[in-house]
Design an enzyme around this catalytic site. Structure first.
Site, mmCIF file in Angstrom:
data_model
loop_
_atom_site.group_PDB
_atom_site.id
_atom_site.type_symbol
_atom_site.label_atom_id
_atom_site.label_comp_id
_atom_site.label_asym_id
_atom_site.label_seq_id
_atom_site.Cartn_x
_atom_site.Cartn_y
_atom_site.Cartn_z
ATOM 1 N N CYS A 4 23.262 54.029 82.111
ATOM 2 C CA CYS A 4 21.959 53.396 82.286
ATOM 3 C C CYS A 4 22.227 51.966 82.752
ATOM 4 O O CYS A 4 23.318 51.684 83.247
ATOM 5 C CB CYS A 4 21.120 53.447 81.005
ATOM 6 S SG CYS A 4 21.730 52.463 79.625
ATOM 7 N N ASN A 18 23.551 49.661 78.997
ATOM 8 C CA ASN A 18 24.402 50.394 78.070
ATOM 9 C C ASN A 18 24.161 49.982 76.611
ATOM 10 O O ASN A 18 25.072 49.937 75.806
ATOM 11 C CB ASN A 18 25.878 50.237 78.452
ATOM 12 C CG ASN A 18 26.816 51.190 77.715
ATOM 13 O OD1 ASN A 18 27.935 50.822 77.403
ATOM 14 N ND2 ASN A 18 26.386 52.401 77.431
ATOM 15 N N CYS A 70 20.778 51.035 75.193
ATOM 16 C CA CYS A 70 19.654 51.862 74.726
ATOM 17 C C CYS A 70 19.887 53.335 75.057
ATOM 18 O O CYS A 70 20.346 54.108 74.222
ATOM 19 C CB CYS A 70 18.336 51.408 75.366
ATOM 20 S SG CYS A 70 17.813 49.742 74.968
ATOM 21 N N ARG A 71 19.570 53.690 76.292
ATOM 22 C CA ARG A 71 19.547 55.101 76.673
ATOM 23 C C ARG A 71 20.918 55.760 76.720
ATOM 24 O O ARG A 71 21.119 56.834 76.143
ATOM 25 C CB ARG A 71 18.855 55.265 78.031
ATOM 26 C CG ARG A 71 17.399 54.860 77.986
ATOM 27 C CD ARG A 71 16.783 54.832 79.352
ATOM 28 N NE ARG A 71 17.348 53.727 80.143
ATOM 29 C CZ ARG A 71 17.137 53.560 81.440
ATOM 30 N NH1 ARG A 71 16.396 54.425 82.100
ATOM 31 N NH2 ARG A 71 17.652 52.532 82.082
ATOM 32 N N SER A 72 21.869 55.155 77.427
ATOM 33 C CA SER A 72 23.161 55.835 77.581
ATOM 34 C C SER A 72 23.935 55.944 76.263
ATOM 35 O O SER A 72 24.546 56.990 76.010
ATOM 36 C CB SER A 72 24.002 55.204 78.691
ATOM 37 O OG SER A 72 24.225 53.839 78.492
ATOM 38 N N ASP A 81 13.114 53.686 80.214
ATOM 39 C CA ASP A 81 13.795 52.586 79.550
ATOM 40 C C ASP A 81 12.899 52.047 78.432
ATOM 41 O O ASP A 81 11.825 51.529 78.702
ATOM 42 C CB ASP A 81 14.104 51.479 80.561
ATOM 43 C CG ASP A 81 14.980 50.381 79.998
ATOM 44 O OD1 ASP A 81 15.166 50.317 78.759
ATOM 45 O OD2 ASP A 81 15.498 49.580 80.798
#
Length: 169
Positions: A17, A20, A22-24, A135
């Protein structure tokens, strides 16, 4: 699910993402934990990185990601943000972006002969009818809950593809 014998191919999967945090990292932790729970831990290695990871390099995931993950049994506490590096295109079998913007960045950075490794994480959950994990950074904790749900759904499809040898390399 079938067991992972020594002859089973090992897949290295990188989730990407922007920052690096939150999402990934959530995708990394969810996929790793689900693989362990299903007896597939020996089948794959997971990691995460950010296309703009220098902003948060060395930092743990966002506190909201940590809380939401922990509530659902996922430990993100050992993950540290890092920026995508050129060697990642050689090291990993699949590099999965969490959104179209980061996929476009990956396509620009990736050597042409490695571009078949690139994809979107939500390609492994086609039933959702969406391609991007939103996001959650600038929103409420409920956005992190949504990200976790999407990661769980895509991780199930990804693990099935790995288990059945259908993961493109």
């Amino acid at each position: 699910m079938m067991s992972t014998a020594a002859t089973t191919p090992r897949y290295r999967i990188l989730f990407v993402c922007m920052g690096n945090i939150c999402r990934s990292p959530m995708a990394e932790a969810v996929t790793r934990s689900m693989a362990q729970r299903e007896g597939l831990a020996g089948l794959l290695e997971t990691a995460s990185a950010g296309t703009h990871g220098h902003y948060h390099a060395g930092e743990p995931p966002d506190a909201r990601a940590l809380r939401v993950g922990a509530r659902h049994g996922y430990d993100l506490s050992k993950i540290r943000a890092r920026r995508l590096i050129e060697a990642d295109f050689d090291r990993f079998d699949r590099i999965l972006a969490l959104d179209e913007t980061n996929l476009a960045i990956l396509q620009r950075l990736c050597p042409e002969e490695r571009r078949a490794k690139l994809g979107l994480f939500l390609d492994y959950a086609p039933e959702l009818g969406i391609s991007e994990v939103p996001d959650p950074y600038y929103g409420a904790e409920s956005g992190f809950e949504r990200v976790l749900d999407l990661c769980e759904r895509a991780a199930r499809g990804l693990l099935a593809a790995c288990e059945h040898g259908q993961l493109a390399r």
